[in-house]
Write a protein that holds these residues in place. Structure first.
Motif, PDB file in Angstrom:
ATOM      1  N   GLY A   7      14.226   2.917  -9.306  1.00 47.83           N
ATOM      2  CA  GLY A   7      14.571   4.317  -9.071  1.00 47.83           C
ATOM      3  C   GLY A   7      14.128   4.860  -7.727  1.00 47.83           C
ATOM      4  O   GLY A   7      14.543   5.947  -7.341  1.00 47.83           O
ATOM      5  N   MET A   8      13.282   4.126  -6.999  1.00 46.50           N
ATOM      6  CA  MET A   8      12.804   4.596  -5.701  1.00 46.50           C
ATOM      7  C   MET A   8      13.625   3.971  -4.581  1.00 46.50           C
ATOM      8  O   MET A   8      13.974   2.800  -4.654  1.00 46.50           O
ATOM      9  N   SER A   9      13.863   4.749  -3.535  1.00 52.12           N
ATOM     10  CA  SER A   9      14.534   4.196  -2.356  1.00 52.12           C
ATOM     11  C   SER A   9      13.606   3.172  -1.704  1.00 52.12           C
ATOM     12  O   SER A   9      12.380   3.203  -1.900  1.00 52.12           O
ATOM     13  N   LEU A  10      14.174   2.283  -0.910  1.00 50.10           N
ATOM     14  CA  LEU A  10      13.384   1.251  -0.251  1.00 50.10           C
ATOM     15  C   LEU A  10      12.273   1.830   0.632  1.00 50.10           C
ATOM     16  O   LEU A  10      11.128   1.378   0.547  1.00 50.10           O
ATOM     17  N   PRO A  11      12.536   2.847   1.473  1.00 55.07           N
ATOM     18  CA  PRO A  11      11.437   3.390   2.281  1.00 55.07           C
ATOM     19  C   PRO A  11      10.288   3.946   1.434  1.00 55.07           C
ATOM     20  O   PRO A  11       9.121   3.766   1.784  1.00 55.07           O
ATOM     21  N   VAL A  12      10.588   4.590   0.316  1.00 55.00           N
ATOM     22  CA  VAL A  12       9.530   5.134  -0.537  1.00 55.00           C
ATOM     23  C   VAL A  12       8.765   3.996  -1.207  1.00 55.00           C
ATOM     24  O   VAL A  12       7.536   4.045  -1.312  1.00 55.00           O
ATOM     25  N   GLN A  13       9.448   2.936  -1.621  1.00 57.58           N
ATOM     26  CA  GLN A  13       8.758   1.774  -2.181  1.00 57.58           C
ATOM     27  C   GLN A  13       7.784   1.186  -1.164  1.00 57.58           C
ATOM     28  O   GLN A  13       6.639   0.860  -1.503  1.00 57.58           O
ATOM     29  N   ILE A  14       8.217   1.053   0.089  1.00 55.89           N
ATOM     30  CA  ILE A  14       7.356   0.505   1.138  1.00 55.89           C
ATOM     31  C   ILE A  14       6.158   1.425   1.361  1.00 55.89           C
ATOM     32  O   ILE A  14       5.027   0.957   1.520  1.00 55.89           O
ATOM     33  N   CYS A  15       6.375   2.730   1.335  1.00 54.49           N
ATOM     34  CA  CYS A  15       5.288   3.691   1.463  1.00 54.49           C
ATOM     35  C   CYS A  15       4.264   3.487   0.347  1.00 54.49           C
ATOM     36  O   CYS A  15       3.059   3.415   0.599  1.00 54.49           O
ATOM     37  N   VAL A  16       4.732   3.386  -0.890  1.00 47.28           N
ATOM     38  CA  VAL A  16       3.838   3.221  -2.046  1.00 47.28           C
ATOM     39  C   VAL A  16       3.020   1.937  -1.915  1.00 47.28           C
ATOM     40  O   VAL A  16       1.801   1.936  -2.102  1.00 47.28           O
ATOM     41  N   VAL A  17       3.682   0.835  -1.556  1.00 49.30           N
ATOM     42  CA  VAL A  17       2.971  -0.437  -1.390  1.00 49.30           C
ATOM     43  C   VAL A  17       1.981  -0.335  -0.225  1.00 49.30           C
ATOM     44  O   VAL A  17       0.834  -0.779  -0.328  1.00 49.30           O
ATOM     45  N   GLY A  18       2.399   0.257   0.881  1.00 54.49           N
ATOM     46  CA  GLY A  18       1.510   0.413   2.033  1.00 54.49           C
ATOM     47  C   GLY A  18       0.284   1.256   1.715  1.00 54.49           C
ATOM     48  O   GLY A  18      -0.834   0.917   2.110  1.00 54.49           O
ATOM     49  N   VAL A  19       0.471   2.342   0.973  1.00 56.01           N
ATOM     50  CA  VAL A  19      -0.663   3.177   0.574  1.00 56.01           C
ATOM     51  C   VAL A  19      -1.606   2.380  -0.320  1.00 56.01           C
ATOM     52  O   VAL A  19      -2.824   2.425  -0.151  1.00 56.01           O
ATOM     53  N   GLN A  20      -1.056   1.619  -1.260  1.00 57.84           N
ATOM     54  CA  GLN A  20      -1.915   0.844  -2.145  1.00 57.84           C
ATOM     55  C   GLN A  20      -2.680  -0.228  -1.373  1.00 57.84           C
ATOM     56  O   GLN A  20      -3.855  -0.467  -1.640  1.00 57.84           O
ATOM     57  N   ILE A  21      -2.044  -0.847  -0.390  1.00 62.49           N
ATOM     58  CA  ILE A  21      -2.744  -1.808   0.470  1.00 62.49           C
ATOM     59  C   ILE A  21      -3.902  -1.108   1.180  1.00 62.49           C
ATOM     60  O   ILE A  21      -5.021  -1.620   1.220  1.00 62.49           O
ATOM     61  N   ALA A  22      -3.648   0.078   1.732  1.00 63.46           N
ATOM     62  CA  ALA A  22      -4.693   0.832   2.432  1.00 63.46           C
ATOM     63  C   ALA A  22      -5.844   1.191   1.486  1.00 63.46           C
ATOM     64  O   ALA A  22      -7.019   1.090   1.855  1.00 63.46           O
ATOM     65  N   VAL A  23      -5.525   1.585   0.247  1.00 57.32           N
ATOM     66  CA  VAL A  23      -6.558   1.925  -0.733  1.00 57.32           C
ATOM     67  C   VAL A  23      -7.395   0.691  -1.060  1.00 57.32           C
ATOM     68  O   VAL A  23      -8.626   0.749  -1.073  1.00 57.32           O
ATOM     69  N   TRP A  24      -6.728  -0.444  -1.331  1.00 54.14           N
ATOM     70  CA  TRP A  24      -7.461  -1.666  -1.659  1.00 54.14           C
ATOM     71  C   TRP A  24      -8.345  -2.102  -0.490  1.00 54.14           C
ATOM     72  O   TRP A  24      -9.475  -2.517  -0.690  1.00 54.14           O
ATOM     73  N   GLN A  25      -7.834  -2.008   0.743  1.00 50.39           N
ATOM     74  CA  GLN A  25      -8.632  -2.382   1.901  1.00 50.39           C
ATOM     75  C   GLN A  25      -9.839  -1.466   2.061  1.00 50.39           C
ATOM     76  O   GLN A  25     -10.933  -1.915   2.383  1.00 50.39           O
ATOM     77  N   SER A  26      -9.655  -0.188   1.836  1.00 46.33           N
ATOM     78  CA  SER A  26     -10.751   0.765   1.914  1.00 46.33           C
ATOM     79  C   SER A  26     -11.815   0.461   0.859  1.00 46.33           C
ATOM     80  O   SER A  26     -13.015   0.520   1.138  1.00 46.33           O
ATOM     81  N   GLN A  27     -11.370   0.128  -0.355  1.00 44.18           N
ATOM     82  CA  GLN A  27     -12.307  -0.207  -1.418  1.00 44.18           C
ATOM     83  C   GLN A  27     -13.078  -1.488  -1.100  1.00 44.18           C
ATOM     84  O   GLN A  27     -14.273  -1.573  -1.342  1.00 44.18           O
ATOM     85  N   GLN A  28     -12.374  -2.476  -0.516  1.00 50.36           N
ATOM     86  CA  GLN A  28     -13.043  -3.722  -0.125  1.00 50.36           C
ATOM     87  C   GLN A  28     -14.093  -3.466   0.949  1.00 50.36           C
ATOM     88  O   GLN A  28     -15.201  -4.022   0.902  1.00 50.36           O
ATOM     89  N   THR A  29     -13.749  -2.639   1.929  1.00 48.05           N
ATOM     90  CA  THR A  29     -14.672  -2.315   3.010  1.00 48.05           C
ATOM     91  C   THR A  29     -15.915  -1.607   2.472  1.00 48.05           C
ATOM     92  O   THR A  29     -17.032  -1.923   2.851  1.00 48.05           O
ATOM     93  N   ALA A  30     -15.702  -0.663   1.557  1.00 47.02           N
ATOM     94  CA  ALA A  30     -16.822   0.067   0.970  1.00 47.02           C
ATOM     95  C   ALA A  30     -17.716  -0.864   0.150  1.00 47.02           C
ATOM     96  O   ALA A  30     -18.942  -0.760   0.204  1.00 47.02           O
ATOM     97  N   ALA A  31     -17.097  -1.790  -0.594  1.00 48.83           N
ATOM     98  CA  ALA A  31     -17.881  -2.728  -1.411  1.00 48.83           C
ATOM     99  C   ALA A  31     -18.696  -3.671  -0.525  1.00 48.83           C
ATOM    100  O   ALA A  31     -19.852  -3.985  -0.838  1.00 48.83           O
ATOM    101  N   ALA A  32     -18.108  -4.105   0.576  1.00 54.01           N
ATOM    102  CA  ALA A  32     -18.807  -5.014   1.487  1.00 54.01           C
ATOM    103  C   ALA A  32     -19.977  -4.315   2.180  1.00 54.01           C
ATOM    104  O   ALA A  32     -21.010  -4.921   2.453  1.00 54.01           O
ATOM    105  N   ALA A  33     -19.808  -3.022   2.472  1.00 55.79           N
ATOM    106  CA  ALA A  33     -20.860  -2.270   3.152  1.00 55.79           C
ATOM    107  C   ALA A  33     -22.004  -1.896   2.198  1.00 55.79           C
ATOM    108  O   ALA A  33     -23.119  -1.645   2.644  1.00 55.79           O
ATOM    109  N   GLY A  34     -21.673  -1.835   0.890  1.00 55.64           N
ATOM    110  CA  GLY A  34     -22.674  -1.392  -0.087  1.00 55.64           C
ATOM    111  C   GLY A  34     -23.451  -2.509  -0.581  1.00 55.64           C
ATOM    112  O   GLY A  34     -24.564  -2.728  -0.756  1.00 55.64           O
TER     113      GLY A  34
END
Length: 152
Positions: free
Chosen positions: A125-152
């Protein structure tokens, strides 16, 4: 099916493929959380607020195409194309996010490799650009969580 394959361990760029066909490259921002990509000749930018919980996807003219709210939380939403898409974390470990409608799972995105960071998404149901946005945001969230875990 949309897949995101990490292109390099150093830069964090991802090759986005729709049904196995390359469609875009997610290029993370150096200075701010988010990234940029191009689909069918149209450029998009995705940027987070200071806390990384809200993201806006803008087209080349600066118009908002999509908005992600409560990113990284157990329940989060995407507002785009006149609709609100609801997501929930599939497990406590956070490797999968489920797209839900009326309380039922209708799609998902998940990390397919712990080390590679590759992602697979089924977001009907999502257009391709919105799907890419959703995946990109989730990648950014996971990377941020990994960085925080490594620093802690």
């Amino acid at each position: 099916m949309l897949t995101a394959e990490r292109m390099s361990m150093w830069r964090g760029r991802y090759q986005m493929k729709a049904d196995g066909r390359p469609v875009a490259v997610w290029d993370p921002s150096w200075w701010r959380t988010g990234g940029d990509f191009e689909v069918d000749g149209r450029r998009f930018s995705v940027r987070a607020n200071g806390w990384g919980t809200k993201y806006r996807m803008l087209d080349e003219s600066g118009e908002e195409v999509a908005r992600v709210e409560r990113a990284g939380r157990k329940h989060w939403t995407v507002v785009a194309e006149g609709r609100t898409y609801e997501f929930r974390r599939g497990s406590i470990w956070g490797k999968q996010q489920d797209l839900v409608a009326g309380g039922l799972k209708v799609g998902s995105l998940r990390r397919t490799g712990a080390w590679s960071g590759d992602v697979e998404a089924d977001l009907p149901g999502m257009s391709l650009p919105v799907q890419i946005c959703v995946v990109g945001v989730q990648i950014a969230v996971w990377q941020s969580q990994q960085t925080a875990a490594a620093a802690g």
